[in-house]
Scaffold this active site. Structure first.
Site, PDB file in Angstrom:
ATOM      1  N   SER A 792      51.694  63.970  54.679  1.00 58.14           N
ATOM      2  CA  SER A 792      52.142  63.016  53.718  1.00 58.14           C
ATOM      3  C   SER A 792      53.093  63.482  52.687  1.00 58.14           C
ATOM      4  CB  SER A 792      51.129  62.162  53.085  1.00 58.14           C
ATOM      5  OG  SER A 792      50.536  63.024  51.974  1.00 58.14           O
ATOM      6  N   LYS A 835      46.501  56.980  45.479  1.00 62.93           N
ATOM      7  CA  LYS A 835      47.864  57.815  45.182  1.00 62.93           C
ATOM      8  C   LYS A 835      48.583  56.943  44.039  1.00 62.93           C
ATOM      9  CE  LYS A 835      48.687  60.183  49.277  1.00 62.93           C
ATOM     10  NZ  LYS A 835      49.150  60.382  50.793  1.00 62.93           N
TER      11      LYS A 835
END
Ligand code: ADP
Length: 903
Positions: A792, A835
């Protein structure tokens, strides 16, 4: 012819000589001389007469004519007054015409004697009775004699007695009476019995009497012997016990011993009453074993071990091992000794409403999760009720489908709660454990928590086998024992941290067995070694991430994600739950302390920056404790000496309605109940996160990425890159895994490929790492101690390289996440909610995310967070670069490219 005369020898009391018997006695010198002179002239027959007892009449009428068999003077004869031994052999009874007076022992006076006739045959009955009594006595004597020779003698005599004729019976009576021991008066009377019939009767009586005496004395002897040996044994053991206790006491009272309370102490201490306590414990254990279900496996094992325990001496190691096993065995909640949840709780129509109220009372927010838990509780309830109904029907008509004569069907086992197992996943302090507690409260069941973090040994779950020294049951059995019921709610904490197969076995596999509804009705703990039914237990698992959970385990669980709280939620939780809890725990009351909203927010943002609320709770606790100390000091100062007045004052102050700000006491000094944000530094020290945003710099080659840590917590992570003289290579550091390294390679390849379009190189096909200078690119992810992996960070790396090589900077309030492909696409990634929340906490206001993750933001991210942030959803790397650097910031040569390709 005158009546015969015989010299009379007095036998000292209690000697007596019967006809046919032999007797040896010590005599004096003068007597020996007299007997010697007797031996010279005749065949030496004397009348041996028994000397009566000193206190009885000294007249004697009967005696025995006896032949002198021997007269010797042995060398070792000890008595100086009676140095000779005289042996006499009784021949027949004699009687004196008139009783003679006894005066002196050491001469042989001459007296007239008569020989009573012993002619005549006794009656048959008398002889039979005599024989019977004699045989009985002989038999007993034979039995009782310890020497085999003597036994044979008695038996031989018995054989003669059996065959004796009636004429010889009287003689036999003389022989036997002389041979058996009997009392002196009896013997004396027997000597006087001149009539044959009378003699036999007396002998019979004497034998009967002697038989019973013999029997009784034998019994007494053996009883005495037995009790004596028991006493001896007991005495011996007690001596040993006392010695051991003395040793132990001296050990305990030595300076290296454990400490006070175990020493020699006063005899009155209840701690010393070991014996009684021990006996009570054993009795208790026995009762518990007896209470186990008849026929059950646990009872069989219990009885078997109890018997072993009884055979093994107390105090031995083995005894202790068996005892502690039995204590464990009996304390497991078996069906016989544990109660299950009363169905009333579940039957109650308001069950779900009350459960919801319980969840709301314990937790703020978490609406989706609470909804999911309500579904779960509803399923648990329906299943339990259906199960109960089924059991009842079977109980009402047990043989509906059984043909007559068929074996009765065993009662079906309760199916237990076979719904999915809940798995709470989320960062620490997000309420996973406390949700489990609330579920237990709602169901009215005990709650137990088993921490699996770092469990490497299968035995920790399943127990050690009993052959193992210091073995003990596993954590499941321990939790069951603590719960005391077979249907507790057991929280398996941190299942993601449980170790996998190694040389200590496979803890994950043991966990699977525990959780598998098909297997867990007969869970086998190695220590207990009797199958335990876990089907009634409600298991809930928690973990920080899903990454390290094995697929089979994940397969059995239903995942419920707790991502963390926004500041707004944290403020509510702090105000409604954490602060009141800490105030109460530290002995203050609500009116004595308040934290302003500002102060709370300051604690949440500057002192803690976590997804959950655990550090927040700790920080609030520190503030409350600080104020508690202040309050106590203030009271002491104002009230002087401690005492009743102090207490009264405190109570007064507690109940006093305050204006919320200050509390004025008698001396006029004020107590500040409110804590404001500016005071926090004095209490908690310098804020840990202060200036973090300020320090974050907008720098060439540095970009902020978004990550989820191993604890399941979201946050930002700088991606730093720098150029250095080298050979055109890429260097990656920061404890990176293979996947993230590959992402780095892809990112650099993409940048190299598009260097010309990005305006980094002047010409196509030029390697920006070789022209104009030959450089190496070094990419580093800080927090090097933490292992990082995953794809990611792709777009963050690209942005970092572009920034480094082009000189453009990415603003410091932008963070990004997204996987990239070589062809320039941005593909979705996981953990968006965490996140985004992490970015929000870090004061990031712009986030670049893959286009495909739009739904996650909409569904999972709280509205107030969304409102405060700006999201850029990108499909391609080009879009990501535009979003990061700002439209037009990079010198794109897209048009030129387009033109060139058309040409
Ligand atoms: P975890 O098991 O997820 O690590 P805990 O359940 O131990 O966290 O929670 C830590 C503390 O935070 C507990 O005191 C708990 O009551 C409190 N807490 C967590 N979430 C909430 C919430 N939503 N509402 C109220 N208190 C909460």
């Amino acid at each position: 012819m005158g009546s015969p005369k015989l010299q009379v020898l007095l036998l000292p009391h209690p000697l007596i000589l019967l006809p046919t018997a032999r007797l040896t006695l010590p005599i004096s010198r003068s007597l020996a001389d007299a007997i010697l002179s007797l031996l010279d002239d005749s065949d030496a027959v004397v009348a041996a007469i028994p000397l009566p007892a000193p206190d009885s009449p000294s007249e004697v009428t009967y005696g025995t004519a006896a032949r002198v068999a021997r007269l010797v003077r042995p060398r070792n004869q000890s008595s100086p007054t009676q140095p000779y031994l005289l042996s006499l052999h009784g021949i027949t009874r004699i009687r004196f015409p008139s009783p003679i007076q006894i005066d002196k022992l050491d001469n042989l006076p001459v007296h007239n004697v008569l020989y009573p006739s012993s002619e005549g045959t006794p009656s048959r009955d008398t002889v039979e009775a005599f024989k019977h009594a004699a045989l009985a006595l002989l038999d007993r004597l034979a039995k009782d004699s310890l020497q085999p020779q003597r036994k044979d003698d008695w038996l031989r005599i018995a054989a003669i007695v059996e065959d004796i004729s009636e004429q010889r019976a009287a003689w036999m009576a003389d022989v036997l009476v002389a041979a058996v021991s009997s009392q002196y008066p009896d013997k004396l009377a027997f000597l006087a019995a001149t009539d044959v019939e009378d003699r036999l009767r007396r002998a019979t009586e004497l034998f009967v009497k002697q038989s019973s005496i013999q029997e009784v004395s034998k019994k007494i002897a053996s009883a005495v012997d037995e009790s004596f040996s028991r006493q001896q044994k007991e005495y011996f053991l007690r001596q040993q016990l006392a010695a051991i206790q003395r040793e132990l006491q001296s050990l305990q009272s030595s300076p290296t011993s454990v400490g006070p309370g175990f020493g020699t102490g006063g005899a009155t201490s209840e701690l010393d009453d070991d014996d009684q306590a021990d006996a009570d414990d054993l009795a208790d254990l026995r009762r518990k074993i007896e209470a186990l279900d008849v026929g059950s496996e646990e009872r069989k094992v219990g009885i078997r071990e109890w018997r072993r325990l009884k055979r093994i001496p107390q105090g031995s190691v083995e005894n202790g091992v068996i005892r502690s096993y039995l204590e464990w065995l009996t304390s497991v909640p078996w069906p016989s000794n544990s109660t299950t949840t009363p169905l009333d709780i579940l039957k109650d129509h308001s069950f779900l409403t009350r459960a919801r109220a319980q969840l709301d009372a314990d937790h703020y927010g978490l609406d989706q999760i609470k909804r999911r838990l309500m579904e779960y509780l509803a399923v648990v309830r329906l299943r339990a009720l259906a199960d109960a109904a089924q059991t009842q029907t079977q109980g009402d008509n047990p043989s509906t489908d059984a043909s007559p004569g068929a074996a009765p069907t065993p009662p079906t086992k309760s199916k237990g709660v076979k719904g999915p197992i809940l798995l709470f996943v989320g960062p620490p302090g997000t309420g996973k454990t406390s949700l489990g507690q609330s579920i237990a409260k709602a169901l009215g069941r005990p709650f137990q928590r088993i921490s699996l973090g770092g469990v490497r040994d299968e035995a920790e779950i399943r127990g050690h086998r009993r052959t193992y020294v210091a073995s003990s049951p596993g954590s499941i059995v321990q939790a069951l024992r603590k719960a005391g019921r077979n249907d507790p709610v057991i929280l398996l904490d941190e299942v993601d941290k449980v170790g996998h197969s190694n040389f200590h076995g496979d803890p994950a596999a043991a966990l699977l067995e525990v959780l598998d509804p098909e297997q867990n009705h007969s869970f086998n703990d190695h220590y207990i070694n009797v199958p335990i039914d876990l089907s009634q237990v409600l298991f809930i698992c928690t973990s920080n991430t899903l990454d390290t959970i094995s697929a089979p385990l994940l397969d059995r669980c239903e995942v419920v994600e707790l991502s963390g709280y926004t500041y707004d939620e944290k403020m509510h939780i702090a105000k409604r739950f954490l602060l009141p809890k800490q105030i109460c725990a530290n002995g203050l009351s609500d009116s004595q302390l308040t934290l302003t909203d500002d102060a709370l927010l300051h604690v949440a943002t500057m002192y803690t920056r976590e997804a959950g609320v655990r550090s927040l709770e700790r920080a609030i606790g520190a503030v409350v404790r600080f104020k508690a100390v202040e309050w106590a000091e203030w009271l002491d100062k104002e009230n002087g000496a401690m005492g009743e007045e102090w207490n009264a004052k405190q109570n007064e102050n507690r109940s006093e309605k305050q204006d919320g700000n200050t509390n004025v006491n008698g001396s006029g000094k004020e107590w500040r109940a409110i804590v404001e944000a500016h005071e926090l530094e004095k209490i908690l020290g310098i804020p840990r996160w202060d200036g973090e945003e300020r320090d974050r710099e907008e720098k060439r080659g540095v970009v902020y990425g978004l990550v989820v840590t191993g604890m399941g917590e979201g946050g930002i992570l700088p991606v730093e890159s720098t150029a250095l003289p080298g050979t055109g290579r890429l260097k990656l550091t920061g404890s990176l895994g293979d996947v993230i390294k590959e992402s780095g390679e892809i990112a650099l390849s993409w940048v190299k490929t598009h260097a010309f379009e990005l305006g980094i190189t002047a010409g196509r096909g030029v390697d920006p790492l070789k022209v104009p200078d030959v450089i190496d690119v070094h990419l580093h992810l800080p927090a090097g101690a933490q292992k990082k992996d995953g794809p990611s960070a792709g777009i963050a790396m690209i942005c970092a390289f572009v920034s480094l090589l082009s000189g453009a900077c990415v603003p410091k309030d932008i963070a990004m996440t997204g996987e990239i492909t070589l062809r320039g696409r941005v593909t979705p990634v996981g953990g968006i909610r965490m996140k985004v929340l992490g970015a929000h906490r870090a004061q990031i206001r712009k986030v670049i995310l893959p286009w495909a993750n739009r739904k996650d933001v909409e569904h999972d991210v709280a509205l107030e967070v969304r409102r405060e942030m700006q999201f850029f959803f990108v499909r391609t790397i080009d879009e990501a670069l535009d979003a990061a650097f700002g439209h037009g910031a990079l010198g794109w040569r897209k048009e030129t490219v387009l033109l060139e390709s058309r040409l």
